[in-house]
Write an enzyme that holds these catalytic residues in place. Sequence first.
Site: not given
Ligand code: ADP
Length: 459
Positions: A11, A15, A18, A127
């Site tokens: 992802g 920030f 991921a 959020d």
């Molecule tokens: P932000 O919304 O601040 O950019 P997130 O923590 O929501 O950050 O992470 C961005 C994307 O990464 C998520 O929408 C998801 O698709 C993926 N992701 C984040 N954390 C996880 C996790 N623990 N397991 C699987 N996918 C994840």
Amino acid sequence: MDGYTVLRVIGEGSFGRALLVLQDSSNQTFAMKEIRLLKSSSDTQNSRKEAVLLAKMKHPNIVAFKESFEAEGYLYIVMEYCDGGDLMQRIKQQKGKLFPEDTILNWFIQICLGVNHIHKKRVLHRDIKSKNVFLTQNGKVKLGDFGSARLLSSPMAFACTYVGTPYYVPPEIWENLPYNNKSDIWSLGCILYELCSLKHPFQANSWKNLILKICQGPIQPLPALYSYKLQCLVKQMLKRNPSHRPSATTLLCRGSLAPLVLKCLSPQIIREYGEQILDETKISEPKKMKIKGTSSEDERSTAPASPHRQRWETHVPSSTLAALGKAPILNSSVTAEGDRGGSVIKYSENNARRQWLREPPEALLSMLRDADLSLAFQTYTIQRPGAEGLLRGPLSEETDSVDGDHEPVGLDLDRFEPRLDEEDTDFEDDDENPDWVSELKKQVEWRDVCDGKLLEECA
Ligand code: ADP
Ligand code: MG
């Protein structure tokens, strides 16, 4: 990054990235959030908050924290990997095919349990949206992304700066009022609506209409397939007055969800977390006398704890509406370079997270006029077929009908009505607890007996 091998990017966001990583020592996979640390110490502190808050949570319906560390200007948060993707992706995969009600309720109860856990710890997520709810292949649902979360100083505290995604932002934020746990409940209501309708509850073609609809507009009924109780649940959670929305505990312990909670917990979760879940859902406050026409919860949320606390307005926010009346339709051609003022802190390389500050409606409007929407609020894409600037959420279809800007947004009086007194049930006697609580209690006690026996055998 020592000790982890990056397998792929899962992802990308404001920030950083991921990543799916493999821990070399255990050969286990984890999700790792890589967050650029900014130069200013307050921004860095802010980024660290996400790790600190996530580390405090321990619940089967919250993405589990493993560890965090800093290296070469990045903060790394290692957490449990949810192999079923996020809920928004899952909803999109349906391609219009409605989910069975059982599936919706099962997922929704799991999210409620996660939200209840964080609220018990006085943390607001701020959020909550389908993109921040993660799924596992074995049917578990987990709340994640604590990058916007905030710890309240006391259980009754109201918070004043809001970070979130406009489609899921409750009326009190647009109306410049303080917010509390019930603001998360609103966003939770939006998720329930999405699960049932496969689209956002509020579809609009401009910022002005989106906010008007959130604050006062009618909510399209759920597809006829779904039960009356599901319709009621959505309506309660999307009440305009926060004190009329049920708390997470009320949702779980009372009404239609209560008998289903136990069914959503696997034996393994009951073994590991049964006692904790019982503890978090038990009614901890003494029963209060109810005065007809009011509710204890109302009194709690509206009573000013200090002379400075703002009170909820009971009428339509005329100043906001008057100001919104003059707002132009925004379109996607606006591209802001740098900060043009207003009350938005726009995301750029130097800004870790999109956020906006509570300001009077005029400032809000100037923010809406100048903000680079696609960057500032990443869950949006704004499309411009022809001359029309359409504001569409990520679940919108090309064919979705949205009101024209000249069409007035209707007033849904029902959303202004308080919930029925008997539905407002945060303060009930223990003996009125629903069956699942006593059932769970039995199972937890049984587990204790078994554990004791096991210990004796070992000794
Ligand atoms: P932000 O919304 O601040 O950019 P997130 O923590 O929501 O950050 O992470 C961005 C994307 O990464 C998520 O929408 C998801 O698709 C993926 N992701 C984040 N954390 C996880 C996790 N623990 N397991 C699987 N996918 C994840
Ligand atoms: Mg997210």
